[in-house]
Design a protein around this motif. Structure first.
Motif, mmCIF file in Angstrom:
data_model
loop_
_atom_site.group_PDB
_atom_site.id
_atom_site.type_symbol
_atom_site.label_atom_id
_atom_site.label_comp_id
_atom_site.label_asym_id
_atom_site.label_seq_id
_atom_site.Cartn_x
_atom_site.Cartn_y
_atom_site.Cartn_z
ATOM 1 N N VAL A 1 2.638 -0.750 9.013
ATOM 2 C CA VAL A 1 3.858 -0.500 8.126
ATOM 3 C C VAL A 1 2.765 -0.004 6.348
ATOM 4 N N ARG A 2 2.124 0.015 6.603
ATOM 5 C CA ARG A 2 0.730 0.708 4.970
ATOM 6 C C ARG A 2 0.999 1.640 5.714
ATOM 7 N N GLU A 3 0.909 2.362 6.886
ATOM 8 C CA GLU A 3 1.037 3.658 7.651
ATOM 9 C C GLU A 3 2.075 4.291 7.329
ATOM 10 N N THR B 1 -0.900 9.500 -5.450
ATOM 11 C CA THR B 1 0.242 8.700 -5.442
ATOM 12 C C THR B 1 0.913 8.518 -4.419
ATOM 13 N N ALA B 2 0.377 8.153 -3.174
ATOM 14 C CA ALA B 2 0.887 6.933 -1.937
ATOM 15 C C ALA B 2 0.007 6.245 -1.908
ATOM 16 N N GLY B 3 -1.493 6.512 -1.989
ATOM 17 C CA GLY B 3 -2.427 5.606 -2.527
ATOM 18 C C GLY B 3 -2.219 4.589 -3.738
ATOM 19 N N LEU C 1 0.565 3.501 -5.222
ATOM 20 C CA LEU C 1 1.929 2.651 -4.771
ATOM 21 C C LEU C 1 1.826 2.533 -3.710
ATOM 22 N N CYS C 2 1.087 1.912 -2.846
ATOM 23 C CA CYS C 2 0.991 1.427 -1.957
ATOM 24 C C CYS C 2 -0.171 0.383 -1.972
ATOM 25 N N GLY C 3 -0.773 0.259 -3.148
ATOM 26 C CA GLY C 3 -1.950 -0.238 -3.443
ATOM 27 C C GLY C 3 -1.684 -1.461 -4.316
ATOM 28 N N ASN C 4 0.132 -1.785 -4.757
ATOM 29 C CA ASN C 4 0.694 -2.224 -5.825
ATOM 30 C C ASN C 4 1.324 -3.566 -4.808
ATOM 31 N N PRO C 5 0.761 -4.781 -5.003
ATOM 32 C CA PRO C 5 0.841 -6.166 -4.201
ATOM 33 C C PRO C 5 3.027 -6.136 -5.042
ATOM 34 N N LEU C 6 3.059 -5.925 -5.615
ATOM 35 C CA LEU C 6 4.625 -6.587 -6.066
ATOM 36 C C LEU C 6 4.926 -4.875 -5.999
ATOM 37 N N LEU C 7 4.937 -3.625 -4.870
ATOM 38 C CA LEU C 7 5.867 -2.593 -5.160
ATOM 39 C C LEU C 7 7.320 -2.516 -4.896
ATOM 40 N N GLY C 8 7.301 -3.315 -4.137
ATOM 41 C CA GLY C 8 9.313 -3.506 -3.843
ATOM 42 C C GLY C 8 9.788 -4.294 -5.100
ATOM 43 N N GLU C 9 9.483 -5.223 -5.428
ATOM 44 C CA GLU C 9 9.732 -5.926 -6.473
ATOM 45 C C GLU C 9 9.906 -4.803 -7.736
ATOM 46 N N HIS C 10 8.329 -4.546 -7.866
ATOM 47 C CA HIS C 10 9.001 -3.148 -9.246
ATOM 48 C C HIS C 10 9.997 -2.341 -9.078
ATOM 49 N N LEU C 11 9.843 -1.380 -7.941
ATOM 50 C CA LEU C 11 11.192 -0.969 -7.957
ATOM 51 C C LEU C 11 12.360 -1.072 -7.887
ATOM 52 N N GLU C 12 12.543 -2.160 -7.268
ATOM 53 C CA GLU C 12 14.160 -2.720 -7.847
ATOM 54 C C GLU C 12 14.237 -3.297 -9.131
#
Length: 141
Positions: free
Chosen positions: A64-66, A114-116, A118-129
């Motif tokens: 999933v991370r990849e 950039t990908a690393g 963004l993926c390193g943000n544990p709340l990426l989904g919530e922040h994007l929403e």
């Protein structure tokens, strides 16, 4: 916590990254967010007996991370900048009127990691929403 367009005059900014792509990345980020630190592996363990708990553990080679990292890396530079700006806007409870300034900061900060990042943000989904919400968009649109 204030959300949505900050004033009646504020218009929804035009994103270079399609909202459907952002929503797909949000879905993948949520899949990754539920992962927990990998526990001590028991080589004699049976996945069926363990209820296949390993699928919820965060491993260095996590698919999933990849996939999430690949999705972000394959975006154009402008799309990556939009994604970072959306995350920042959502993280800091911004408003649509803040978009140009936040996007400009994301442009200056853009690099090959950039990908690393963004993926390193544990709340990426919530922040994007929250970022989409701040500019008047959502995955339901």
């Amino acid at each position: 916590m204030k959300r949505g367009i900050g004033s009646e005059d504020a218009e929804t900014p035009e994103l270079t990254v399609p909202v459907r792509k952002v929503c797909f990345i949000i879905a993948k980020a949520h899949e990754f967010d539920v992962k927990v630190a990998a526990g001590e592996s028991d080589t004699g363990s049976n996945p069926t007996d363990d209820n296949e708990i390993a699928v919820l553990e965060d491993h260095d080679d996590d698919s999933v991370r990849e996939e999430l990292g690949s999705l972000i890396s394959e975006l154009s530079i402008d799309e990556q900048i939009d994604l970072v700006a959306l995350m920042w806007l959502g993280r800091d409870d911004g408003q649509a009127g803040d978009w140009e300034e936040v996007r400009q900061q994301a442009t200056y900060a853009h690099n090959k990691h950039t990908a690393g990042y963004l993926c390193g943000n544990p709340l990426l989904g919530e922040h994007l929403e929250a970022g989409l919400d701040a500019i008047g968009l959502s995955c339901g649109d």
